[in-house]
Design a protein around this motif. Structure first.
Motif, PDB file in Angstrom:
ATOM      1  N   PHE A  45       0.841  -1.202   0.000  1.00  0.00           N
ATOM      2  CA  PHE A  45       0.000   0.000   0.000  1.00  0.00           C
ATOM      3  C   PHE A  45       0.873   1.247   0.000  1.00  0.00           C
ATOM      4  O   PHE A  45       0.659   2.180  -0.771  1.00  0.00           O
ATOM      5  CB  PHE A  45      -0.899   0.029   1.246  1.00  0.00           C
ATOM      6  CG  PHE A  45      -2.005  -0.982   1.247  1.00  0.00           C
ATOM      7  CD1 PHE A  45      -2.539  -1.472   0.070  1.00  0.00           C
ATOM      8  CD2 PHE A  45      -2.530  -1.437   2.455  1.00  0.00           C
ATOM      9  CE1 PHE A  45      -3.570  -2.401   0.077  1.00  0.00           C
ATOM     10  CE2 PHE A  45      -3.560  -2.371   2.477  1.00  0.00           C
ATOM     11  CZ  PHE A  45      -4.078  -2.848   1.289  1.00  0.00           C
ATOM     12  N   ALA A  50      11.634   0.147 -12.085  1.00  0.00           N
ATOM     13  CA  ALA A  50      10.918   0.345 -10.828  1.00  0.00           C
ATOM     14  C   ALA A  50      11.236  -0.759  -9.816  1.00  0.00           C
ATOM     15  O   ALA A  50      11.400  -0.507  -8.621  1.00  0.00           O
ATOM     16  CB  ALA A  50       9.414   0.397 -11.102  1.00  0.00           C
ATOM     17  N   VAL A  98       3.995   1.696  -0.877  1.00  0.00           N
ATOM     18  CA  VAL A  98       4.787   1.919  -2.096  1.00  0.00           C
ATOM     19  C   VAL A  98       3.901   2.469  -3.205  1.00  0.00           C
ATOM     20  O   VAL A  98       4.268   3.410  -3.915  1.00  0.00           O
ATOM     21  CB  VAL A  98       5.473   0.601  -2.527  1.00  0.00           C
ATOM     22  CG1 VAL A  98       6.056   0.740  -3.923  1.00  0.00           C
ATOM     23  CG2 VAL A  98       6.563   0.241  -1.538  1.00  0.00           C
ATOM     24  N   ILE A  99       2.697   1.890  -3.348  1.00  0.00           N
ATOM     25  CA  ILE A  99       1.795   2.363  -4.400  1.00  0.00           C
ATOM     26  C   ILE A  99       1.380   3.812  -4.140  1.00  0.00           C
ATOM     27  O   ILE A  99       1.410   4.654  -5.037  1.00  0.00           O
ATOM     28  CB  ILE A  99       0.550   1.454  -4.506  1.00  0.00           C
ATOM     29  CG1 ILE A  99       0.968   0.070  -5.001  1.00  0.00           C
ATOM     30  CG2 ILE A  99      -0.472   2.063  -5.447  1.00  0.00           C
ATOM     31  CD1 ILE A  99      -0.164  -0.915  -5.092  1.00  0.00           C
ATOM     32  N   ILE A 100       1.035   4.107  -2.881  1.00  0.00           N
ATOM     33  CA  ILE A 100       0.622   5.475  -2.550  1.00  0.00           C
ATOM     34  C   ILE A 100       1.790   6.437  -2.743  1.00  0.00           C
ATOM     35  O   ILE A 100       1.635   7.541  -3.252  1.00  0.00           O
ATOM     36  CB  ILE A 100       0.083   5.532  -1.098  1.00  0.00           C
ATOM     37  CG1 ILE A 100      -1.297   4.873  -1.052  1.00  0.00           C
ATOM     38  CG2 ILE A 100       0.005   6.971  -0.598  1.00  0.00           C
ATOM     39  CD1 ILE A 100      -1.847   4.694   0.323  1.00  0.00           C
ATOM     40  N   ASP A 101       2.977   5.989  -2.381  1.00  0.00           N
ATOM     41  CA  ASP A 101       4.153   6.852  -2.478  1.00  0.00           C
ATOM     42  C   ASP A 101       4.485   7.174  -3.932  1.00  0.00           C
ATOM     43  O   ASP A 101       5.069   8.218  -4.217  1.00  0.00           O
ATOM     44  CB  ASP A 101       5.344   6.182  -1.793  1.00  0.00           C
ATOM     45  CG  ASP A 101       6.527   7.115  -1.715  1.00  0.00           C
ATOM     46  OD1 ASP A 101       6.384   8.175  -1.083  1.00  0.00           O
ATOM     47  OD2 ASP A 101       7.591   6.799  -2.290  1.00  0.00           O
ATOM     48  N   ARG A 102       4.122   6.275  -4.861  1.00  0.00           N
ATOM     49  CA  ARG A 102       4.397   6.555  -6.260  1.00  0.00           C
ATOM     50  C   ARG A 102       3.451   7.610  -6.807  1.00  0.00           C
ATOM     51  O   ARG A 102       3.603   8.056  -7.937  1.00  0.00           O
ATOM     52  CB  ARG A 102       4.297   5.274  -7.091  1.00  0.00           C
ATOM     53  CG  ARG A 102       5.475   4.348  -6.837  1.00  0.00           C
ATOM     54  CD  ARG A 102       5.349   3.097  -7.655  1.00  0.00           C
ATOM     55  NE  ARG A 102       5.514   3.368  -9.064  1.00  0.00           N
ATOM     56  CZ  ARG A 102       5.250   2.464 -10.009  1.00  0.00           C
ATOM     57  NH1 ARG A 102       4.808   1.280  -9.674  1.00  0.00           N
ATOM     58  NH2 ARG A 102       5.426   2.748 -11.279  1.00  0.00           N
ATOM     59  N   GLY A 103       2.487   7.974  -5.986  1.00  0.00           N
ATOM     60  CA  GLY A 103       1.645   9.110  -6.337  1.00  0.00           C
ATOM     61  C   GLY A 103       0.630   8.828  -7.415  1.00  0.00           C
ATOM     62  O   GLY A 103       0.417   9.644  -8.304  1.00  0.00           O
ATOM     63  N   ILE A 104      -0.038   7.651  -7.362  1.00  0.00           N
ATOM     64  CA  ILE A 104      -1.094   7.418  -8.344  1.00  0.00           C
ATOM     65  C   ILE A 104      -2.283   8.299  -7.999  1.00  0.00           C
ATOM     66  O   ILE A 104      -2.379   8.833  -6.890  1.00  0.00           O
ATOM     67  CB  ILE A 104      -1.531   5.935  -8.390  1.00  0.00           C
ATOM     68  CG1 ILE A 104      -2.036   5.486  -7.017  1.00  0.00           C
ATOM     69  CG2 ILE A 104      -0.426   5.061  -8.909  1.00  0.00           C
ATOM     70  CD1 ILE A 104      -2.714   4.155  -7.057  1.00  0.00           C
ATOM     71  N   ARG A 105      -3.178   8.442  -8.958  1.00  0.00           N
ATOM     72  CA  ARG A 105      -4.321   9.301  -8.735  1.00  0.00           C
ATOM     73  C   ARG A 105      -5.171   8.761  -7.587  1.00  0.00           C
ATOM     74  O   ARG A 105      -5.403   7.564  -7.482  1.00  0.00           O
ATOM     75  CB  ARG A 105      -5.170   9.391 -10.003  1.00  0.00           C
ATOM     76  CG  ARG A 105      -5.538  10.838 -10.320  1.00  0.00           C
ATOM     77  CD  ARG A 105      -6.173  10.945 -11.690  1.00  0.00           C
ATOM     78  NE  ARG A 105      -5.384  10.210 -12.678  1.00  0.00           N
ATOM     79  CZ  ARG A 105      -5.942   9.539 -13.692  1.00  0.00           C
ATOM     80  NH1 ARG A 105      -7.238   9.498 -13.810  1.00  0.00           N
ATOM     81  NH2 ARG A 105      -5.180   8.910 -14.567  1.00  0.00           N
TER      82      ARG A 105
END
Lengths: 336, 307
Positions: free
Chosen positions: A134, A242, A136-143
């Motif tokens: 969670f 990535a 890592v995905i949030i940190d990559r800044g997805i919408r």
């Protein structure tokens, strides 16, 4: 504890080092300052010693006694087997008998140890990786990452007792959401998620993971935010993809946060209590060490010595992660 | 856990393209979105479902089951749960425990942190270790002797109706303060070490006493850390279940979180009321969640990353 004359204001030392020409007479702390300092340090230290460390040591001492808490406690007297069947029994020295009993004749001990270990394994294998993912995905800044973070974080704010109650509606036998959705809510084929001793631990672990993943996510996000952006840039220039970026560049930098999360995970698994207690008071397949300790002091049978021995078992296990954390945190700090 | 596998493959898909950009594109990003949306649905579902149960009349759920289209939506369950139990009293208890405990913890922890971070003497590290380790112990390690200790300590009547630490709100304040001290000392001392030394030099030149250096200099500078910790502590102490279950005997002295266990027994015939009561107990934490989520997360981050 009084602060002797060896107390020196480090600020003053620094001031002196910076301005060597302005030699000031070393002003010692005034008497009032000393009293203030002593009180500022003394009161919290006394409270911490009295209510945390004194009981912790007390656990160790009491674990070698047999005592029902009603009579007095005589540490010098060795217990006389067989115990007289009177209520008014003075506490006596019991040696390692409590530990021996726990390991041999106390039926719930080994199941509880096993459940605690399963709890830890599930946290390490599912909750922590899920929380990291969670993060890592949030940190990559997805919408929508803000919304995702808020939603996944919600269970962390709720009390565990409440989580146990809320999930009972999911697991309920005939009316619950899960059984209704999978069509197993008839009287004959209903799955008893929380009542079946082979299932209920796993059902409760789903609840625990649901909360823990959000907790790990937030801790991990804090760690990821602290990563120097130039590292990422350098890795990108070097052509890292990535996958490599995370495992070869970011993950090694996060070692301190990984240790914090490991410690939090182990401690939380040892502390696990509320969920099983609210579900069925930690019985029938949900025994945990924490519940056994509690059962031996709160209830009809008061076995102070035995309950303490179980507490010491918890203490011994928890010393490992605590030591790791303290070493990691304080090793770089030499006394100034 | 197929979701994890799916996300794994999405990560691997990302490796196929030129990765490294902060904003993922194309397939991997779409998979990540799917995964996150699925996770969020799963995360909201239990709470949403409990809310749905609480909003429907008992007669309807007993007739059609929990999982059915609603015919009526009503707030009467909340009203009944409130009037049929001592809920107001439980909330009062929670406030009477949480507010003093948070304030006292922050005052005492800032004392220790100030002394440890501003004065060098031999026991600094030992003290920090003592406080930090104390907060990491599982509560059950100390509960048995603590329980006996609580039965031994007598208090004046205005602090405890029972005359003992045991079974009194004061007792819960004391243990919550003691237990949370460690974490706050750790966080605040890390925070105070980052304050610039020049300010303190100036204060020394002005001849400021120790107390005014603490009260007029340090505390105002620590406001962000104190706010974050206050949020965290309020939530934790309000949510505490273990101390309240073990150290309070009388039902109506329990704070709301621990009282839920009793309410479950009281409303056993009407699950809708339990759902309503549980959600009402969550309201203060939900308010914190909506208004102070940033502070809460900041507090956790302060505790996990140094400085």
């Amino acid at each position: 504890m009084t602060l002797g004359v060896d107390v020196r204001s480090s600020d003053r030392e620094e001031a002196q080092r910076r301005r060597p020409r302005r030699k000031r007479g070393r002003r010692l702390l005034s008497r009032r300052d000393k009293v203030v300092l002593t009180l500022m340090l003394g009161i919290p230290v006394l409270i911490d010693l009295a209510f945390i460390w004194f009981p912790a040591l007390g656990s160790i001492v009491l674990s070698f006694t047999r005592w029902n808490g009603i009579g007095g406690l005589h540490l010098g007297k060795t217990c006389q087997p067989p115990p007289a069947p009177s209520v008014l029994q003075n506490g006596c020295f019991y040696g390692v008998q409590n530990y021996h009993q726990a390991a041999t004749v106390y039926p719930q001990f080994w199941p509880a140890v096993q459940h605690n270990l399963i709890w830890l394994a599930v946290f390490i294998c599912f909750a922590t990786p899920l929380g990291m993912l969670f993060a890592v995905i949030i940190d990559r800044g997805i919408r929508g990452s803000r919304i995702y973070q808020s939603v996944l974080f919600l269970p962390v704010m709720l009390s565990l007792a409440l989580i146990g109650i809320v999930w009972e509606f999911m697991y309920s036998q005939n009316l619950g959401l899960i059984n209704t959705v999978i069509g197993r809510n008839g009287n004959s084929n209903a799955i008893d998620w929380l009542g079946n001793p082979h299932l209920n631990l796993w059902a409760v672990l789903v609840e625990a993971t649901w909360r823990q993943a959000g907790y790990v996510m937030v801790l991990y996000l804090a760690g990821l935010k602290a990563v120097d952006p130039s590292l990422r840039e350098a890795a990108t220039i070097d052509g890292a993809n990535a996958w490599q970026m995370f495992w070869r560049v970011i993950f090694p930098v996060l070692k301190p946060i990984n240790i914090v999360i490991l410690v939090v995970t182990v401690i939380e698994s040892l502390r696990a209590f509320d969920l099983v207690y609210i579900t069925n008071h930690g019985s029938n397949g949900l025994e945990l060490l924490s519940v056994l300790v509690t059962n031996n002091i709160v209830g009809e049978i008061s076995r102070i010595g035995f309950g303490s021995a179980l507490g010491v078992v918890l203490l011994v296990i928890s010393i490992v992660p605590i030591s790791i954390f303290l070493y990691q945190t304080f090793r770089r700090e030499e006394p100034r | 856990m197929t979701a994890v596998a799916a996300a794994r493959t999405s990560e691997r898909d990302a490796t196929g393209r030129a990765g490294g950009r902060r904003r993922g594109r194309g397939l991997s990003s779409a998979l990540a979105q799917l995964f996150m949306i699925a996770a969020c649905v799963l995360w909201i579902l239990p709470i949403g479902f409990a809310l749905y149960v609480a909003l429907r009349p008992y007669s309807e759920t007993s007739k059609y089951g929990y999982v059915a289209m609603p015919h009526h939506i009503t707030l009467s369950n909340f009203q009944q749960a409130w009037t049929q139990s001592n809920m107001l009293r439980f909330f009062e208890n929670s406030v009477l425990i949480t507010v003093p405990a948070v304030i006292i913890t922050l005052v005492l922890a800032s004392f220790v942190a100030f002394v440890v971070s501003r004065f060098s003497f031999r026991f600094n590290i030992a003290l920090l270790i003592m406080f930090t380790a104390g907060n990491l112990l599982p509560q059950q390690v100390i509960i048995t002797p603590l329980y006996r200790l609580y039965l031994q300590v007598h208090l004046p009547h205005f602090l405890s109706e029972s005359g003992l630490l045991y079974n009194s709100l004061t007792g819960l304040v004391v243990i919550n303060v003691s237990f949370q001290l460690g974490f706050c000392v750790f966080v605040l001392s890390n925070f105070m070490k980052t304050l610039p030394a020049e300010i303190y030099e100036a204060a020394l030149v002005d001849g400021a006493s120790v107390w005014s250096r603490y009260w007029r200099l340090t505390l105002p500078l620590c406001r962000p850390a104190l706010a974050a910790l206050a949020t965290l502590l309020t939530t934790w102490i309000y949510n505490d279940f273990f101390w309240a279950i073990t150290l309070i005997q009388t039902g109506n002295k329990r704070p709301i979180t621990a009282a839920l266990a009793n309410l479950q027994g009281q409303f056993v015939a009407n699950q809708n009321l339990i759902a309503a009561a549980a959600l009402m107990a969550a309201i203060p934490t939900l308010v914190v969640y909506v208004l102070l989520q940033k502070q809460f997360i900041a507090g956790l981050s302060l505790g996990s990353t140094k400085g």
